[in-house]
Motif scaffolding. Structure first.
Motif, PDB file in Angstrom:
ATOM      1  N   ALA A 170      -2.348  -6.714 -10.776  1.00 10.37           N
ATOM      2  CA  ALA A 170      -3.148  -6.042  -9.747  1.00 10.37           C
ATOM      3  C   ALA A 170      -2.354  -4.951  -9.043  1.00 10.37           C
ATOM      4  O   ALA A 170      -2.931  -3.964  -8.557  1.00 10.37           O
ATOM      5  CB  ALA A 170      -3.646  -7.069  -8.731  1.00 10.37           C
ATOM      6  N   LEU A 171      -1.045  -5.111  -8.974  1.00 10.79           N
ATOM      7  CA  LEU A 171      -0.199  -4.152  -8.267  1.00 10.79           C
ATOM      8  C   LEU A 171       0.393  -3.075  -9.170  1.00 10.79           C
ATOM      9  O   LEU A 171       0.958  -2.082  -8.684  1.00 10.79           O
ATOM     10  CB  LEU A 171       0.931  -4.890  -7.552  1.00 10.79           C
ATOM     11  N   ARG A 172       0.281  -3.251 -10.481  1.00 15.22           N
ATOM     12  CA  ARG A 172       0.852  -2.290 -11.419  1.00 15.22           C
ATOM     13  C   ARG A 172       0.374  -0.850 -11.197  1.00 15.22           C
ATOM     14  O   ARG A 172       1.191   0.085 -11.233  1.00 15.22           O
ATOM     15  CB  ARG A 172       0.538  -2.703 -12.863  1.00 15.22           C
ATOM     16  N   PRO A 173      -0.928  -0.598 -10.999  1.00 13.49           N
ATOM     17  CA  PRO A 173      -1.378   0.793 -10.845  1.00 13.49           C
ATOM     18  C   PRO A 173      -0.641   1.547  -9.742  1.00 13.49           C
ATOM     19  O   PRO A 173      -0.282   2.723  -9.926  1.00 13.49           O
ATOM     20  CB  PRO A 173      -2.871   0.636 -10.523  1.00 13.49           C
ATOM     21  N   ALA A 174      -0.409   0.903  -8.617  1.00  8.48           N
ATOM     22  CA  ALA A 174       0.274   1.566  -7.510  1.00  8.48           C
ATOM     23  C   ALA A 174       1.725   1.862  -7.865  1.00  8.48           C
ATOM     24  O   ALA A 174       2.257   2.936  -7.532  1.00  8.48           O
ATOM     25  CB  ALA A 174       0.207   0.696  -6.256  1.00  8.48           C
ATOM     26  N   VAL A 175       2.382   0.926  -8.540  1.00 13.68           N
ATOM     27  CA  VAL A 175       3.788   1.132  -8.924  1.00 13.68           C
ATOM     28  C   VAL A 175       3.898   2.261  -9.940  1.00 13.68           C
ATOM     29  O   VAL A 175       4.762   3.143  -9.818  1.00 13.68           O
ATOM     30  CB  VAL A 175       4.397  -0.168  -9.483  1.00 13.68           C
ATOM     31  N   TYR A 176       3.023   2.278 -10.934  1.00 13.31           N
ATOM     32  CA  TYR A 176       3.047   3.350 -11.922  1.00 13.31           C
ATOM     33  C   TYR A 176       2.802   4.712 -11.268  1.00 13.31           C
ATOM     34  O   TYR A 176       3.457   5.710 -11.598  1.00 13.31           O
ATOM     35  CB  TYR A 176       2.006   3.098 -13.016  1.00 13.31           C
ATOM     36  N   ASP A 177       1.857   4.770 -10.344  1.00 13.56           N
ATOM     37  CA  ASP A 177       1.585   6.026  -9.626  1.00 13.56           C
ATOM     38  C   ASP A 177       2.827   6.505  -8.885  1.00 13.56           C
ATOM     39  O   ASP A 177       3.180   7.685  -8.922  1.00 13.56           O
ATOM     40  CB  ASP A 177       0.439   5.837  -8.628  1.00 13.56           C
ATOM     41  N   ALA A 178       3.483   5.576  -8.198  1.00  7.81           N
ATOM     42  CA  ALA A 178       4.659   5.937  -7.410  1.00  7.81           C
ATOM     43  C   ALA A 178       5.821   6.369  -8.300  1.00  7.81           C
ATOM     44  O   ALA A 178       6.586   7.280  -7.941  1.00  7.81           O
ATOM     45  CB  ALA A 178       5.079   4.755  -6.540  1.00  7.81           C
ATOM     46  N   MET A 179       5.961   5.761  -9.443  1.00  2.00           N
ATOM     47  CA  MET A 179       7.071   6.075 -10.347  1.00  2.00           C
ATOM     48  C   MET A 179       6.990   7.499 -10.890  1.00  2.00           C
ATOM     49  O   MET A 179       8.020   8.096 -11.222  1.00  2.00           O
ATOM     50  CB  MET A 179       7.095   5.073 -11.508  1.00  2.00           C
ATOM     51  N   ARG A 180       5.796   8.062 -10.936  1.00  2.00           N
ATOM     52  CA  ARG A 180       5.635   9.409 -11.495  1.00  2.00           C
ATOM     53  C   ARG A 180       6.393  10.469 -10.695  1.00  2.00           C
ATOM     54  O   ARG A 180       6.831  11.479 -11.243  1.00  2.00           O
ATOM     55  CB  ARG A 180       4.151   9.775 -11.552  1.00  2.00           C
ATOM     56  N   SER A 181       6.527  10.246  -9.392  1.00  2.00           N
ATOM     57  CA  SER A 181       7.222  11.229  -8.546  1.00  2.00           C
ATOM     58  C   SER A 181       8.711  10.921  -8.394  1.00  2.00           C
ATOM     59  O   SER A 181       9.420  11.632  -7.680  1.00  2.00           O
ATOM     60  CB  SER A 181       6.571  11.288  -7.165  1.00  2.00           C
ATOM     61  N   ASN A 182       9.183   9.856  -9.066  1.00  2.00           N
ATOM     62  CA  ASN A 182      10.598   9.471  -9.026  1.00  2.00           C
ATOM     63  C   ASN A 182      11.141   9.436  -7.595  1.00  2.00           C
ATOM     64  O   ASN A 182      12.118  10.115  -7.257  1.00  2.00           O
ATOM     65  CB  ASN A 182      11.431  10.441  -9.870  1.00  2.00           C
TER      66      ASN A 182
END
Length: 235
Positions: A170-182
Motif C-alpha cells: 500500500a505504501l510502495r506508490p509513495a516511495v517510488y514517487d519520492a525516489m524519482r527525485s532522488n
C-alpha cells in the motif's frame, strides 16, 4: 375544583398542548447539547482553521481541552465531529492531543502508514455522509516505521513476514514517487508523498466522497506531524 382544571374541560386543546410539550422534549435536549458543545464549523476552511489553531496551542503547551469529563452525558446522545483524521497507528501520534480537540470532535481512522484502504474509505464515507465531517486530513509523521520498512523492502527486494506485505504494498506508490527525485531524505519525502496521495484519494473516490467534494461540502488536506516539536505542517 375550579372549572378550568376539571378533567371534563381539558378536552382536545389540552391534550394537543400536552402532546406538543412531550414532542418538544427531545428537541430541547438536542438544543442543550448544541449549546454545551463547540459550534460545528460551517465550511471545510473553518474546520481546517480550527485544527491549525489547536495545533498551535499544543505546540505552545497551552491546551484548552483538559477536562475530558465535561459534557460526557451529552456526548452519549450522539456525535458530530467536524473533521476526519487518517492517522498512523504509531503510539506517539494522538490526533486529539496534536490538534487540541475534545472527545467527539474528530473522527479518527488509523492504520500503520496512514494510507486509505477499502475499510478506510467506507469509514470516511460514513463520516462525510452521515456524521457531516467537513474535512479529511491525512496525517503522516516523522520517523514513520511503516514507511521506513517499505523503503527497506524495496531496496533489499524482500518482503516482510506475515500480513505485513499488504501494508508495504500500500505504501510502495509513495516511495517510488519520492525516489524519482532522488531526495536527500527519502523517508521524509516518501512520508509527505504518501500523505498527498491519500489526501487526493479522500476527495476523489466515487461515489460519496467525490460528490461531497464537488459540492464544496468536503475538502482534504495532507499534513506531516513532527514528533519532536509537536508541530503539524500542512503540505
Amino acid at each position: 375544583m375550579c372549572e378550568k382544571c376539571s378533567p371534563r374541560t381539558i378536552g382536545r386543546r389540552g391534550l394537543l398542548a400536552g402532546g406538543l410539550a412531550l414532542a418538544a422534549a427531545p428537541l430541547l435536549a438536542s438544543s442543550a447539547f448544541a449549546q454545551t458543545s463547540p459550534a460545528a464549523p460551517v465550511s471545510p476552511d473553518e474546520a481546517l482553521k480550527r485544527l491549525v489553531e489547536g495545533n498551535a496551542r499544543y505546540v505552545a503547551n497551552k491546551p484548552l481541552n483538559v477536562d475530558h469529563s465535561a459534557d460526557r452525558v451529552m456526548r452519549s446522545r450522539g456525535q458530530r465531529p467536524f473533521a476526519a483524521i487518517v492517522a498512523c497507528s504509531d503510539s506517539r501520534v494522538v490526533p486529539e492531543l496534536v490538534f487540541d480537540q475534545g472527545p467527539g470532535e474528530l473522527f479518527i481512522v488509523r492504520v500503520a502508514g496512514n494510507f486509505i484502504n477499502e475499510d478506510g474509505l467506507a469509514s470516511l464515507e460514513f463520516g462525510a455522509a452521515v456524521l457531516g465531517v467537513k474535512l479529511v486530513v491525512v496525517l503522516g509523521h516523522t520517523s514513520c516505521g511503516a514507511v521506513e520498512a517499505t523503503i527497506t523492502s524495496i531496496r533489499d527486494k524482500t518482503l516482510p513476514p506475515g500480513h505485513l506485505p499488504s501494508l508495504v504494498n500500500a505504501l510502495r506508490p509513495a516511495v517510488y514517487d519520492a525516489m524519482r527525485s532522488n531526495p536527500s531524505d527519502l523517508l521524509a519525502a516518501a512520508t509527505a508523498q504518501n500523505a498527498k496521495l491519500n489526501a487526493k484519494l479522500a476527495e476523489s473516490t466515487t461515489p460519496i466522497l467525490s460528490a461531497q467534494a464537488a459540492t464544496g461540502n468536503l475538502k482534504s488536506a495532507a499534513a506531516v506531524y513532527d514528533i519532536g516539536t509537536g508541530k503539524v505542517s500542512f503540505l
